[in-house]
Design a protein around this motif. Structure first.
Motif, mmCIF file in Angstrom:
data_model
loop_
_atom_site.group_PDB
_atom_site.id
_atom_site.type_symbol
_atom_site.label_atom_id
_atom_site.label_comp_id
_atom_site.label_asym_id
_atom_site.label_seq_id
_atom_site.Cartn_x
_atom_site.Cartn_y
_atom_site.Cartn_z
ATOM 1 N N PHE A 63 0.793 -1.222 0.000
ATOM 2 C CA PHE A 63 0.000 0.000 0.000
ATOM 3 C C PHE A 63 0.832 1.283 0.000
ATOM 4 C CE2 PHE A 63 -3.087 -2.772 2.637
ATOM 5 C CZ PHE A 63 -3.607 -3.332 1.482
ATOM 6 N N LEU A 64 2.117 1.194 0.265
ATOM 7 C CA LEU A 64 2.936 2.399 0.454
ATOM 8 C C LEU A 64 2.864 3.390 -0.713
ATOM 9 C CD1 LEU A 64 6.157 1.165 2.295
ATOM 10 C CD2 LEU A 64 4.398 2.708 3.146
ATOM 11 N N PRO A 65 2.968 2.961 -1.977
ATOM 12 C CA PRO A 65 2.903 3.941 -3.072
ATOM 13 C C PRO A 65 1.574 4.679 -3.151
ATOM 14 C CG PRO A 65 3.840 1.865 -3.837
ATOM 15 C CD PRO A 65 3.285 1.610 -2.481
ATOM 16 N N LEU A 66 0.496 4.060 -2.670
ATOM 17 C CA LEU A 66 -0.839 4.652 -2.815
ATOM 18 C C LEU A 66 -1.018 5.942 -2.023
ATOM 19 C CD1 LEU A 66 -2.992 1.389 -2.609
ATOM 20 C CD2 LEU A 66 -2.494 2.734 -4.656
ATOM 21 N N PHE A 67 -0.118 6.216 -1.085
ATOM 22 C CA PHE A 67 -0.238 7.421 -0.268
ATOM 23 C C PHE A 67 0.243 8.675 -1.000
ATOM 24 C CE2 PHE A 67 -0.065 3.963 2.816
ATOM 25 C CZ PHE A 67 -1.103 4.303 3.665
ATOM 26 N N PHE A 68 0.768 8.507 -2.197
ATOM 27 C CA PHE A 68 1.343 9.629 -2.941
ATOM 28 C C PHE A 68 0.372 10.803 -3.063
ATOM 29 C CE2 PHE A 68 1.789 11.730 -7.108
ATOM 30 C CZ PHE A 68 3.029 12.330 -6.925
ATOM 31 N N GLN A 69 -0.829 10.556 -3.590
ATOM 32 C CA GLN A 69 -1.778 11.648 -3.803
ATOM 33 C C GLN A 69 -2.303 12.217 -2.482
ATOM 34 O OE1 GLN A 69 -4.828 11.377 -6.819
ATOM 35 N NE2 GLN A 69 -3.739 9.707 -7.833
ATOM 36 N N TRP A 70 -2.430 11.362 -1.480
ATOM 37 C CA TRP A 70 -2.919 11.836 -0.179
ATOM 38 C C TRP A 70 -2.020 12.952 0.359
ATOM 39 C CZ3 TRP A 70 -6.708 11.981 3.314
ATOM 40 C CH2 TRP A 70 -6.386 12.339 4.625
ATOM 41 N N PHE A 71 -0.710 12.775 0.205
ATOM 42 C CA PHE A 71 0.229 13.767 0.716
ATOM 43 C C PHE A 71 0.526 14.871 -0.300
ATOM 44 C CE2 PHE A 71 1.204 10.241 3.586
ATOM 45 C CZ PHE A 71 1.286 10.904 4.794
ATOM 46 N N VAL A 72 0.861 14.485 -1.509
ATOM 47 C CA VAL A 72 1.360 15.453 -2.484
ATOM 48 C C VAL A 72 0.236 16.272 -3.105
ATOM 49 C CG1 VAL A 72 2.618 15.744 -4.654
ATOM 50 C CG2 VAL A 72 3.395 14.073 -2.968
ATOM 51 N N LYS A 73 -0.780 15.604 -3.662
ATOM 52 C CA LYS A 73 -1.851 16.329 -4.332
ATOM 53 C C LYS A 73 -2.928 16.796 -3.353
ATOM 54 C CE LYS A 73 -1.152 14.316 -8.873
ATOM 55 N NZ LYS A 73 -1.789 13.703 -10.046
ATOM 56 N N GLY A 74 -2.839 16.304 -2.125
ATOM 57 C CA GLY A 74 -3.802 16.753 -1.126
ATOM 58 C C GLY A 74 -3.333 17.996 -0.387
ATOM 59 N N ASP A 75 -2.123 18.470 -0.721
ATOM 60 C CA ASP A 75 -1.550 19.630 -0.052
ATOM 61 C C ASP A 75 -1.478 20.792 -1.045
ATOM 62 O OD1 ASP A 75 0.299 21.465 1.284
ATOM 63 O OD2 ASP A 75 0.670 19.776 2.624
ATOM 64 N N ILE A 76 -1.855 21.998 -0.594
ATOM 65 C CA ILE A 76 -1.808 23.172 -1.467
ATOM 66 C C ILE A 76 -0.385 23.401 -1.965
ATOM 67 C CG2 ILE A 76 -2.164 25.675 -1.565
ATOM 68 C CD1 ILE A 76 -4.372 25.335 0.515
ATOM 69 N N SER A 77 0.579 23.221 -1.069
ATOM 70 C CA SER A 77 1.983 23.321 -1.460
ATOM 71 C C SER A 77 2.499 21.941 -1.797
ATOM 72 C CB SER A 77 2.799 23.923 -0.305
ATOM 73 O OG SER A 77 4.173 23.780 -0.560
#
Length: 450
Positions: free
Chosen positions: A249-263
């Motif tokens: 599951f580790l790669p799936l967190f990409f959007q949660w952190f990167v695209k879920g943050d304004i910066s």
């Protein structure tokens, strides 16, 4: 009739207790017809209880614990893995590293490093005893706790491990309910897992430690929902350190952190720190067992699942038969190398091309990723379905519930001597599963994930 309607829940509870008792204390896995009858009967009670809207959360919780306590003094009857669990725990108690030695070697040398070594070796079987252990450190901690309390009694060790598993399921119930509340989903969804006869029999009854893994996984997702990513990373590492599967599951967190943050840069930094926290925690948990041989022994043992073992597979069996037409032998050596590649490709597709900005979306991606891996794998033991089941309670998908029911067909293999799978029954299992899966995922109209 009116009496039954009025007291139906109590009657179904009592019937379930009797059926679980018969399953736990009077049934062998070679008795497939009896297994099938008890399995279907228990699932019937399960579905009727779930449909009763009058039953309170507290009542369902009490009977879920009661059903598990029925198994407390039973010796597992569908799996012999628990003998290896006890062996590993007692090895640690004696100050020996379970990752570095084979039970077979000790027995062949007439060297008995632990209590009841001969009995445990005979119980686990030559196949298990001739391979290095592949159970991660927190799983080993559970085995050690059992040895600490009862180093001279097999049934005593069984009881201690079963209590740990029951406590883990109670933890799943607690954090699962809180997670469902935060996701604004019906809290009674958690009973799709907690009351499921498959979960009670395969995990509590047969001592598979998926509940401990899932306890940490559910807790991790709950803390992630609260944006406590550092604690979520530690808890995810604990889950991985029970069973390795959450690594997927580790790669799936990409959007949660990167695209879920304004910066984006700030989000990417959090993502890296989250992954480093998880990986470093796993490393620390393995550290007490570290030696120069550990990595080679452990990776070789894990690799056996891709190179040697075949059970209850679906697409792999089809690919194997096609391969036989061209080569005629050792198809697993070739196909086993392709399966991880296909799984990773699907995982990366979901990571970068499917929305995973909310916890609901993230859980759906976890469910689909793991489903893909299990559909392709060479070895699909029934208890693996537990992870799909707990993930599904936070989604609109219910194909994992169906799979938990039809997977009993795979146990027909143990009715044969020597062991042999009935491919017609395996075909029936997957025909039912894939028909429902295709309808539910691709055809049925479903609400948009938030």
């Amino acid at each position: 009739m009116s009496f039954f309607k009025k007291h139906s829940s109590i009657i179904l509870t009592l019937v379930s207790v009797v059926l679980y008792f018969l399953f736990a204390y009077t049934t062998e896995r070679t008795e497939f017809n009896k297994l099938l009858f008890l399995w279907i009967s228990l699932f019937t009670c399960y579905f009727v209880l779930l449909r009763d809207q009058q039953l309170s959360f507290a009542y369902l919780t009490r009977i879920a614990v009661l059903f598990r306590l029925v198994f407390l003094f039973a010796t597992p009857n569908l799996s012999q893995d628990f003998y290896r669990f006890i062996w590993d725990g007692r090895m640690i108690l004696e100050g020996l590293n379970p990752y570095l030695t084979l039970p077979q070697t000790f027995i062949e040398q007439n060297n008995y490093p632990i209590n009841q070594a001969n009995e445990l070796y005979k119980g686990m079987g030559v196949l298990n005893g001739s391979h290095y252990t592949n159970y991660p450190p927190i799983n080993q901690l559970c085995f050690f706790i059992a040895a600490l309390f009862t180093k001279n009694s097999i049934i005593g060790s069984i009881i201690v491990m079963r209590v740990l598993i029951i406590l883990a399921d109670i933890g799943i119930l607690y954090f699962g309910k809180k997670l469902l509340e935060r996701l604004q989903l019906p809290v009674k969804n958690i009973f799709l897992y907690i009351l499921n006869p498959f979960v009670i029999i395969e995990l509590t009854g047969n001592l598979h430690f998926e509940p401990v893994m899932l306890f940490f996984l559910v807790w991790s997702i709950y803390t992630l929902q609260q944006h406590k990513w550092f604690l979520a990373g530690i808890l995810l590492a604990c889950s991985i350190s029970v069973k390795l599967i959450p690594l997927l599951f580790l790669p799936l967190f990409f959007q949660w952190f990167v695209k879920g943050d304004i910066s984006t840069l700030k989000g990417f930094k959090k993502l890296v720190l989250f992954h480093l926290t998880t990986i470093f925690t796993v490393f620390l948990l393995f550290l007490p067992f570290y030696s120069s041989e550990l990595i080679s022994n452990y990776t070789n043992s894990v690799g056996l699942w891709f190179r040697n073992f075949e059970f209850n597979a679906s697409f792999y069996y089809v690919a194997r038969e096609i391969g036989y037409l061209f080569r005629g032998y050792n198809e697993i050596a070739i196909i086993g190398k392709i399966i991880p590649v296909l799984t990773i490709c699907f995982l990366l597709m979901l990571t970068f091309f499917k929305k995973n900005k909310s916890v609901k979306q993230l859980i759906v991606s976890m469910l689909l990723t793991l489903s893909c891996y299990y559909f392709l794998t060479t070895t699909m033991h029934p208890w693996y379905i537990a992870t799909l089941l707990i993930l599904s309670v936070c989604t609109q998908y219910r194909y994992a519930v169906l799979w938990s029911f039809v997977v009993i067909l795979s146990y027909q293999a143990y009715a044969n001597s020597p062991w042999k799978e009935n491919l017609w029954l395996i075909t029936l299992e997957y025909a039912l599963l894939y028909t429902y899966f295709i309808w539910e995922v691709f055809i049925k109209r479903k609400p948009t994930q938030n």
